[in-house]
Design a protein around this motif. Structure first.
Motif, PDB file in Angstrom:
ATOM      1  N   LEU A  65      11.998-102.661  29.446  1.00 26.38           N
ATOM      2  CA  LEU A  65      10.696-102.086  29.126  1.00 26.38           C
ATOM      3  C   LEU A  65       9.556-103.034  29.492  1.00 26.38           C
ATOM      4  O   LEU A  65       8.418-102.600  29.675  1.00 26.38           O
ATOM      5  CB  LEU A  65      10.616-101.714  27.640  1.00 26.38           C
ATOM      6  CG  LEU A  65      11.427-100.498  27.217  1.00 26.38           C
ATOM      7  CD1 LEU A  65      11.329-100.291  25.705  1.00 26.38           C
ATOM      8  CD2 LEU A  65      10.973 -99.237  27.949  1.00 26.38           C
ATOM      9  N   ASP A  66       9.874-104.307  29.655  1.00 21.76           N
ATOM     10  CA  ASP A  66       8.847-105.278  30.066  1.00 21.76           C
ATOM     11  C   ASP A  66       8.301-104.980  31.461  1.00 21.76           C
ATOM     12  O   ASP A  66       7.213-105.433  31.813  1.00 21.76           O
ATOM     13  CB  ASP A  66       9.401-106.702  30.020  1.00 21.76           C
ATOM     14  CG  ASP A  66      10.578-106.898  30.972  1.00 21.76           C
ATOM     15  OD1 ASP A  66      11.608-106.190  30.812  1.00 21.76           O
ATOM     16  OD2 ASP A  66      10.476-107.748  31.868  1.00 21.76           O
ATOM     17  N   LEU A  67       9.025-104.199  32.247  1.00 23.24           N
ATOM     18  CA  LEU A  67       8.570-103.843  33.592  1.00 23.24           C
ATOM     19  C   LEU A  67       7.800-102.531  33.632  1.00 23.24           C
ATOM     20  O   LEU A  67       7.386-102.110  34.713  1.00 23.24           O
ATOM     21  CB  LEU A  67       9.764-103.747  34.552  1.00 23.24           C
ATOM     22  CG  LEU A  67      10.481-105.052  34.866  1.00 23.24           C
ATOM     23  CD1 LEU A  67      11.678-104.783  35.781  1.00 23.24           C
ATOM     24  CD2 LEU A  67       9.528-106.048  35.500  1.00 23.24           C
ATOM     25  N   LEU A  94       6.008 -97.109  23.953  1.00 18.20           N
ATOM     26  CA  LEU A  94       6.971 -98.216  23.960  1.00 18.20           C
ATOM     27  C   LEU A  94       7.737 -98.293  22.645  1.00 18.20           C
ATOM     28  O   LEU A  94       8.959 -98.476  22.640  1.00 18.20           O
ATOM     29  CB  LEU A  94       6.245 -99.535  24.238  1.00 18.20           C
ATOM     30  CG  LEU A  94       5.768 -99.730  25.676  1.00 18.20           C
ATOM     31  CD1 LEU A  94       4.742-100.844  25.749  1.00 18.20           C
ATOM     32  CD2 LEU A  94       6.941 -99.997  26.604  1.00 18.20           C
ATOM     33  N   GLU A  95       7.033 -98.140  21.532  1.00 19.50           N
ATOM     34  CA  GLU A  95       7.692 -98.213  20.223  1.00 19.50           C
ATOM     35  C   GLU A  95       8.695 -97.079  20.031  1.00 19.50           C
ATOM     36  O   GLU A  95       9.729 -97.269  19.390  1.00 19.50           O
ATOM     37  CB  GLU A  95       6.647 -98.227  19.110  1.00 19.50           C
ATOM     38  CG  GLU A  95       5.907 -99.557  19.038  1.00 19.50           C
ATOM     39  CD  GLU A  95       4.733 -99.556  18.076  1.00 19.50           C
ATOM     40  OE1 GLU A  95       4.412 -98.490  17.486  1.00 19.50           O
ATOM     41  OE2 GLU A  95       4.118-100.628  17.922  1.00 19.50           O
ATOM     42  N   GLN A  96       8.426 -95.901  20.609  1.00 20.87           N
ATOM     43  CA  GLN A  96       9.373 -94.786  20.534  1.00 20.87           C
ATOM     44  C   GLN A  96      10.707 -95.149  21.196  1.00 20.87           C
ATOM     45  O   GLN A  96      11.736 -94.573  20.876  1.00 20.87           O
ATOM     46  CB  GLN A  96       8.806 -93.537  21.220  1.00 20.87           C
ATOM     47  CG  GLN A  96       7.703 -92.866  20.460  1.00 20.87           C
ATOM     48  CD  GLN A  96       7.110 -91.696  21.249  1.00 20.87           C
ATOM     49  OE1 GLN A  96       7.299 -91.574  22.457  1.00 20.87           O
ATOM     50  NE2 GLN A  96       6.375 -90.846  20.560  1.00 20.87           N
ATOM     51  N   TRP A  99      10.654-100.728  21.582  1.00 21.41           N
ATOM     52  CA  TRP A  99       9.890-101.925  21.940  1.00 21.41           C
ATOM     53  C   TRP A  99       9.343-102.583  20.689  1.00 21.41           C
ATOM     54  O   TRP A  99       8.801-101.923  19.814  1.00 21.41           O
ATOM     55  CB  TRP A  99       8.738-101.519  22.847  1.00 21.41           C
ATOM     56  CG  TRP A  99       7.764-102.591  23.226  1.00 21.41           C
ATOM     57  CD1 TRP A  99       6.592-102.867  22.604  1.00 21.41           C
ATOM     58  CD2 TRP A  99       7.844-103.486  24.323  1.00 21.41           C
ATOM     59  NE1 TRP A  99       5.944-103.866  23.263  1.00 21.41           N
ATOM     60  CE2 TRP A  99       6.681-104.278  24.318  1.00 21.41           C
ATOM     61  CE3 TRP A  99       8.798-103.698  25.322  1.00 21.41           C
ATOM     62  CZ2 TRP A  99       6.449-105.253  25.265  1.00 21.41           C
ATOM     63  CZ3 TRP A  99       8.552-104.654  26.264  1.00 21.41           C
ATOM     64  CH2 TRP A  99       7.395-105.435  26.241  1.00 21.41           C
ATOM     65  N   VAL A 100       9.489-103.861  20.623  1.00 18.88           N
ATOM     66  CA  VAL A 100       8.849-104.646  19.575  1.00 18.88           C
ATOM     67  C   VAL A 100       7.799-105.476  20.282  1.00 18.88           C
ATOM     68  O   VAL A 100       8.132-106.344  21.103  1.00 18.88           O
ATOM     69  CB  VAL A 100       9.862-105.542  18.822  1.00 18.88           C
ATOM     70  CG1 VAL A 100       9.151-106.399  17.799  1.00 18.88           C
ATOM     71  CG2 VAL A 100      10.940-104.692  18.186  1.00 18.88           C
ATOM     72  N   GLU A 101       6.522-105.177  20.011  1.00 15.01           N
ATOM     73  CA  GLU A 101       5.450-105.861  20.720  1.00 15.01           C
ATOM     74  C   GLU A 101       5.457-107.351  20.369  1.00 15.01           C
ATOM     75  O   GLU A 101       5.630-107.740  19.234  1.00 15.01           O
ATOM     76  CB  GLU A 101       4.085-105.270  20.374  1.00 15.01           C
ATOM     77  CG  GLU A 101       2.996-105.794  21.260  1.00 15.01           C
ATOM     78  CD  GLU A 101       1.679-105.081  21.098  1.00 15.01           C
ATOM     79  OE1 GLU A 101       0.697-105.550  21.682  1.00 15.01           O
ATOM     80  OE2 GLU A 101       1.625-104.070  20.369  1.00 15.01           O
TER      81      GLU A 101
END
Length: 104
Positions: A65-67, A94-96, A99-101
């Motif tokens: 997800l970083d990309l 992202l959270e869905q 992703w953990v910001e």
């Protein structure tokens, strides 16, 4: 196009290059969109689509997800290019997907 937009555009091209090199993912539609519309316009179009792009879900499948465009637009250096609503939409998508910001 100002310098920050050019930097963001180059970052969008780098997403394509990294995904191809590291994951074997050839996101030709994404690259075409970025080339035709520019990185900023392409990012906003993808962001505000009702559903995540195929590229987003492919990157999620690979644990990258970083990309994603969404992760890139949350970077502090690009803050001036996006509205609070843009950043909130990116964060929510992202959270869905787990992703953990963190500091990017």
């Amino acid at each position: 196009m100002d310098e920050r937009e050019r930097e963001f555009h180059r970052a969008m091209v780098a997403i394509y290059q990294t995904a191809k090199r590291e994951l074997g993912y050839n996101a030709t539609r994404f690259l075409q969109m970025v080339s035709n519309e520019g990185g900023l316009a392409a990012a906003k179009q993808l962001l505000w689509s009702d559903t995540p792009s195929d590229g987003f879900t492919t990157l999620w499948d690979h644990g990258r997800l970083d990309l994603t465009v969404e992760a890139h637009l949350l970077r502090p250096e690009y803050e001036e290019l996006f509205t609070d609503e843009d950043r909130q939409k990116a964060r929510e998508r992202l959270e869905q997907y787990g992703w953990v910001e963190r500091s990017i």
